[in-house]
Design an enzyme around this catalytic site. Structure first.
Site, mmCIF file in Angstrom:
data_model
loop_
_atom_site.group_PDB
_atom_site.id
_atom_site.type_symbol
_atom_site.label_atom_id
_atom_site.label_comp_id
_atom_site.label_asym_id
_atom_site.label_seq_id
_atom_site.Cartn_x
_atom_site.Cartn_y
_atom_site.Cartn_z
ATOM 1 N N HIS A 1 -15.523 -12.459 -18.733
ATOM 2 C CA HIS A 1 -15.664 -13.476 -19.775
ATOM 3 C C HIS A 1 -16.632 -12.988 -20.835
ATOM 4 O O HIS A 1 -17.599 -12.293 -20.549
ATOM 5 C CB HIS A 1 -16.154 -14.806 -19.192
ATOM 6 N N HIS B 1 -19.321 -14.365 -23.506
ATOM 7 C CA HIS B 1 -20.116 -15.538 -23.897
ATOM 8 C C HIS B 1 -20.144 -15.625 -25.427
ATOM 9 O O HIS B 1 -20.422 -14.631 -26.103
ATOM 10 C CB HIS B 1 -21.566 -15.390 -23.428
HETATM 11 P P1 5GP Z 1 -22.106 -14.809 -16.041
HETATM 12 O O1 5GP Z 1 -23.462 -15.060 -15.447
HETATM 13 O O2 5GP Z 1 -21.122 -14.410 -14.965
HETATM 14 O O3 5GP Z 1 -22.084 -13.900 -17.223
HETATM 15 O O4 5GP Z 1 -21.664 -16.200 -16.638
HETATM 16 C C1 5GP Z 1 -20.973 -17.160 -15.917
HETATM 17 C C2 5GP Z 1 -20.936 -18.383 -16.794
HETATM 18 O O5 5GP Z 1 -19.967 -19.252 -16.281
HETATM 19 C C3 5GP Z 1 -22.273 -19.139 -16.833
HETATM 20 O O6 5GP Z 1 -22.687 -19.311 -18.190
HETATM 21 C C4 5GP Z 1 -21.938 -20.454 -16.159
HETATM 22 O O7 5GP Z 1 -22.639 -21.547 -16.713
HETATM 23 C C5 5GP Z 1 -20.436 -20.566 -16.367
HETATM 24 N N1 5GP Z 1 -19.743 -21.286 -15.304
HETATM 25 C C6 5GP Z 1 -19.903 -21.117 -13.955
HETATM 26 N N2 5GP Z 1 -19.065 -21.936 -13.294
HETATM 27 C C7 5GP Z 1 -18.353 -22.612 -14.227
HETATM 28 C C8 5GP Z 1 -17.339 -23.615 -14.147
HETATM 29 O O8 5GP Z 1 -16.897 -24.038 -13.068
HETATM 30 N N3 5GP Z 1 -16.852 -24.097 -15.324
HETATM 31 C C9 5GP Z 1 -17.314 -23.637 -16.534
HETATM 32 N N4 5GP Z 1 -16.768 -24.183 -17.620
HETATM 33 N N5 5GP Z 1 -18.272 -22.710 -16.640
HETATM 34 C C10 5GP Z 1 -18.792 -22.196 -15.502
#
Ligand code: 5GP
Ligand code: ZN
Length: 128
Positions: A95, A97
């Protein structure tokens, strides 16, 4: 169907999509409008997506920024991906951001994403 939360999609607040990518609101936003853009295909990291997926994601990032600009009028953005646990990745479905930034949201925004490692000792502007 795997057990990936981003593949399940059921609780995602989707804001835009195209053939290969999907954009939705982050569940736990770090700023107003914080959104995520993913490939529809389950791949773990940035480096596992193909060129068409990267193009589709890039196009959606642009579309999301236009929506955010219209709705929230941010003053800037941080855009980025965490690749691997050591870099902070917690959801292993690639993903991007899209983090809208607002003047004054932190005391000193200089450096932006450089600050993922806060102890960095030099700043390009310090010597000017
Ligand atoms: P990472 O730390 O992997 O770069 O970011 C994961 C992102 O996914 C975080 O910003 C977190 O808030 C978001 N996230 C985690 N679980 C969910 C979910 O079930 N739904 C949504 N919409 N975002 C999520
Ligand atoms: Zn997935």
């Amino acid at each position: 169907m795997n057990d990936c939360i981003f593949c399940r999609r059921d609780k995602l607040e989707i804001i835009a999509e195209n053939e290969l990518a999907l954009a939705f609101k982050d569940r736990c936003p770090v700023s107003m409008g914080h959104s995520l853009v993913i490939p529809k295909r389950h791949v773990e990291t940035y480096f596992d997506a193909g060129p068409e997926e990267h193009a589709a994601i890039s196009s959606l990032v642009g579309q999301v920024s236009r929506f955010l600009q219209k709705d929230l009028n941010p003053d800037g953005y941080n855009i980025g991906a965490n690749v691997g646990e050591a870099a902070g990745q917690t959801v292993f479905h690639f993903h991007i951001h899209v983090i809208p930034r607002y003047r004054g949201d932190v005391a000193d925004p200089r450096g932006g994403v450089r600050k993922v490692i806060p102890s960095g000792s030099c700043h390009p502007l310090d010597s000017e």
